[in-house]
Design an enzyme around this catalytic site. Structure first.
Site, mmCIF file in Angstrom:
data_model
loop_
_atom_site.group_PDB
_atom_site.id
_atom_site.type_symbol
_atom_site.label_atom_id
_atom_site.label_comp_id
_atom_site.label_asym_id
_atom_site.label_seq_id
_atom_site.Cartn_x
_atom_site.Cartn_y
_atom_site.Cartn_z
ATOM 1 C CG ASN A 43 -1.655 1.404 1.424
ATOM 2 O OD1 ASN A 43 -1.905 1.999 0.501
ATOM 3 N ND2 ASN A 43 -2.460 1.335 2.430
ATOM 4 C CE LYS B 201 -0.177 3.493 4.485
ATOM 5 N NZ LYS B 201 -0.469 3.762 5.885
ATOM 6 C CG HIS C 246 -6.121 2.359 4.750
ATOM 7 N ND1 HIS C 246 -5.741 3.264 5.678
ATOM 8 C CD2 HIS C 246 -5.120 1.436 4.749
ATOM 9 C CE1 HIS C 246 -4.414 3.121 5.959
ATOM 10 N NE2 HIS C 246 -4.242 1.796 5.525
ATOM 11 C CD GLU D 10 -3.076 5.849 6.244
ATOM 12 O OE1 GLU D 10 -2.999 5.856 4.930
ATOM 13 O OE2 GLU D 10 -2.201 5.387 7.155
ATOM 14 C CD GLU E 61 -3.860 -1.986 7.239
ATOM 15 O OE1 GLU E 61 -2.724 -2.238 6.650
ATOM 16 O OE2 GLU E 61 -4.497 -1.029 6.801
ATOM 17 N N GLY F 61 2.140 2.780 10.687
ATOM 18 C CA GLY F 61 2.937 3.567 10.422
ATOM 19 C C GLY F 61 3.498 4.101 11.789
ATOM 20 C CB SER G 4 4.388 -1.516 12.269
ATOM 21 O OG SER G 4 4.277 0.093 12.554
HETATM 22 P P1 PGA Z 1 2.531 0.631 7.793
HETATM 23 O O1 PGA Z 1 1.148 1.000 6.969
HETATM 24 O O2 PGA Z 1 2.903 -0.767 7.091
HETATM 25 O O3 PGA Z 1 3.397 1.716 7.276
HETATM 26 O O4 PGA Z 1 2.154 0.612 9.120
HETATM 27 C C1 PGA Z 1 0.179 -0.214 6.892
HETATM 28 C C2 PGA Z 1 -1.202 0.365 5.993
HETATM 29 O O5 PGA Z 1 -1.747 1.516 6.451
HETATM 30 O O6 PGA Z 1 -1.779 -0.383 5.294
#
Ligand code: PGA
Length: 249
Positions: free
Chosen positions: A9, A11, A95, A97, A163, A169, A208
């Site tokens: 992903n 982003k 997601h 976000e 998630e 993140g 992460s």
């Molecule tokens: P991350 O993001 O691996 O940077 O924690 C995962 C995601 O949001 O899909």
């Protein structure tokens, strides 16, 4: 054996040159093997380049979101029909976000899931609790609520990604016990909703994930791979994650 997925992903990252360099490195080193699927979810302007550059590798390209309407007056939006037409295999939906910054709701997700199936796209439905919800003991209630959209959509091919919002993140991933508890809960919920078909739906972990922790995560029951943000931006790390998924089978 459930198929394992590693989905990158990206982003809102990478310009064309960076995406192209990633794809070159990926194409040079990736060896597809049965039982593992590689997915890449770039932002919209990068889709044509990534799709054409990875075509020969078997990697599947995903959109990061899409509108439920096939076309019309929705300035700034992209439709499932357009993703399909561009050559996408699937679409990430819900997601955290999107939920947090773009007011994604369960009602819109019902329409988006149905639209994804209508245009033959594989949806990756993301669910997860915030730290406040976890600390208050509401994790499973929150996940139950987020999964309940599936009772309103009908059936179709699906991937679910757990998630935890606090692990995205942050470098702070969920521990094995937390992941095991939640994935078993999701599996049970999918089984209650879809019957036997619910046993086959891949459930990914995200938050992460790195090559340093992925082997351990892959050993947890009901974990069928990862949805990976930060560690998926470098081809070398993404290739290592895919190799770990292949070796875990
Ligand atoms: P991350 O993001 O691996 O940077 O924690 C995962 C995601 O949001 O899909």
């Amino acid at each position: 054996m459930t198929t394992k997925w590693v989905i990158a992903n990206w982003k809102m990252n990478h310009l064309r040159a960076e995406a192209s360099a990633f794809c070159e490195a990926f194409r040079a080193d990736y060896k597809a093997r049965p039982g593992v699927e590689a997915g890449i979810a770039p932002s919209f302007p990068l889709l044509p380049g990534v799709i054409s550059q990875t075509e020969t590798t078997g990697a599947k390209v995903f959109g990061q979101n899409a509108h439920w309407e096939p076309k019309g007056a929705f300035t700034g939006a992209v439709s499932m029909a357009q993703l399909k037409d561009a050559g996408c295999h699937g679409v990430i939906l819900g997601h955290s976000e999107r939920r947090q910054f773009f007011n994604e709701t369960d009602d819109s997700l019902v329409k988006k899931l149905q639209a994804a199936w209508e245009f033959d796209l594989l949806p990756v439905l993301c669910i997860g609790e915030t730290l406040t919800q976890r600390d208050a003991g509401f994790t499973l209630d929150v996940l139950r609520q987020q999964l309940s959209v599936l009772e309103r959509t009908g059936h179709g091919p699906l991937v679910v990604a757990y998630e935890p919002v606090w692990a995205i993140g942050t470098g702070r991933r969920a521990d094995a016990t937390q992941i095991e508890e939640v994935h078993a809960f999701i599996r049970e919920d999918l089984w209650l909703t879809f019957g036997d078909a619910g046993r086959e739906i891949p459930i990914l972990y995200g938050g992460s994930v790195t090559p340093d922790n992925f082997e351990e995560i892959l050993r947890i029951p009901h974990v069928a791979g990862g949805l990976v943000g930060g560690a998926s931006l470098e081809a070398g790390k993404f290739l290592r994650l895919l190799k770990q998924a292949q070796e875990s089978n």
